[in-house]
Design a protein around this motif. Sequence first.
Motif, PDB file in Angstrom:
ATOM      1  N   PRO A 163      -9.495  37.788 -28.772  1.00  0.00           N
ATOM      2  CA  PRO A 163      -8.671  38.824 -29.392  1.00  0.00           C
ATOM      3  C   PRO A 163      -9.511  40.065 -29.697  1.00  0.00           C
ATOM      4  O   PRO A 163     -10.727  39.977 -29.914  1.00  0.00           O
ATOM      5  CB  PRO A 163      -8.161  38.177 -30.674  1.00  0.00           C
ATOM      6  N   LEU A 164      -8.848  41.201 -29.714  1.00  0.00           N
ATOM      7  CA  LEU A 164      -9.528  42.471 -29.998  1.00  0.00           C
ATOM      8  C   LEU A 164     -10.289  42.410 -31.316  1.00  0.00           C
ATOM      9  O   LEU A 164     -11.398  42.926 -31.425  1.00  0.00           O
ATOM     10  CB  LEU A 164      -8.501  43.609 -30.019  1.00  0.00           C
ATOM     11  N   SER A 165      -9.716  41.751 -32.296  1.00  0.00           N
ATOM     12  CA  SER A 165     -10.341  41.676 -33.619  1.00  0.00           C
ATOM     13  C   SER A 165     -11.701  40.978 -33.596  1.00  0.00           C
ATOM     14  O   SER A 165     -12.500  41.158 -34.502  1.00  0.00           O
ATOM     15  CB  SER A 165      -9.405  40.975 -34.606  1.00  0.00           C
ATOM     16  N   GLU A 166     -11.989  40.188 -32.553  1.00  0.00           N
ATOM     17  CA  GLU A 166     -13.262  39.468 -32.462  1.00  0.00           C
ATOM     18  C   GLU A 166     -14.276  40.169 -31.559  1.00  0.00           C
ATOM     19  O   GLU A 166     -15.408  39.717 -31.448  1.00  0.00           O
ATOM     20  CB  GLU A 166     -13.026  38.042 -31.976  1.00  0.00           C
TER      21      GLU A 166
ATOM     22  N   ASP B 230      -1.446  44.888 -28.987  1.00  0.00           N
ATOM     23  CA  ASP B 230      -1.785  44.381 -30.316  1.00  0.00           C
ATOM     24  C   ASP B 230      -3.188  43.787 -30.247  1.00  0.00           C
ATOM     25  O   ASP B 230      -4.123  44.486 -29.948  1.00  0.00           O
ATOM     26  CB  ASP B 230      -0.742  43.395 -30.840  1.00  0.00           C
ATOM     27  N   ASN B 231      -3.340  42.497 -30.426  1.00  0.00           N
ATOM     28  CA  ASN B 231      -4.664  41.886 -30.506  1.00  0.00           C
ATOM     29  C   ASN B 231      -5.039  41.133 -29.227  1.00  0.00           C
ATOM     30  O   ASN B 231      -6.087  40.524 -29.155  1.00  0.00           O
ATOM     31  CB  ASN B 231      -4.697  40.941 -31.719  1.00  0.00           C
ATOM     32  N   ARG B 232      -4.170  41.192 -28.206  1.00  0.00           N
ATOM     33  CA  ARG B 232      -4.344  40.382 -27.006  1.00  0.00           C
ATOM     34  C   ARG B 232      -4.527  41.255 -25.766  1.00  0.00           C
ATOM     35  O   ARG B 232      -3.783  42.209 -25.553  1.00  0.00           O
ATOM     36  CB  ARG B 232      -3.097  39.516 -26.837  1.00  0.00           C
ATOM     37  N   ALA B 233      -5.524  40.926 -24.922  1.00  0.00           N
ATOM     38  CA  ALA B 233      -5.755  41.670 -23.683  1.00  0.00           C
ATOM     39  C   ALA B 233      -4.575  41.481 -22.744  1.00  0.00           C
ATOM     40  O   ALA B 233      -4.053  40.371 -22.597  1.00  0.00           O
ATOM     41  CB  ALA B 233      -7.042  41.197 -23.018  1.00  0.00           C
TER      42      ALA B 233
END
Length: 87
Positions: free
Chosen positions: A58-61, A24-27
């Motif tokens: 987070p991936l979104s950033e 999801d958004n977390r490594a």
Amino acid sequence: MKRYFKHEGESNLGLGMVYLEFDDNRASRQVEIYGDKWFISNESYHPETGGLSLCDQPLSELDLGEEHEISKNDFDNIWNQALKNIR
């Protein structure tokens, strides 16, 4: 959903490549390669040597787009090579 990325990185060792797995958004897993130096990290694997801190953004950033995305198979191949190279 897991996604996989490859991008250029820079450290005190010079230029290299960074491979990231995101759940999801977390490594969740990471490999960095600088010349003949390999580094690896994940949530449960932090050896005394060959370890690095897992990306905490987070991936979104991050500035990672489709041009940086790689397949699960490509990431797993690098991950397995990294496990061999840090032992």
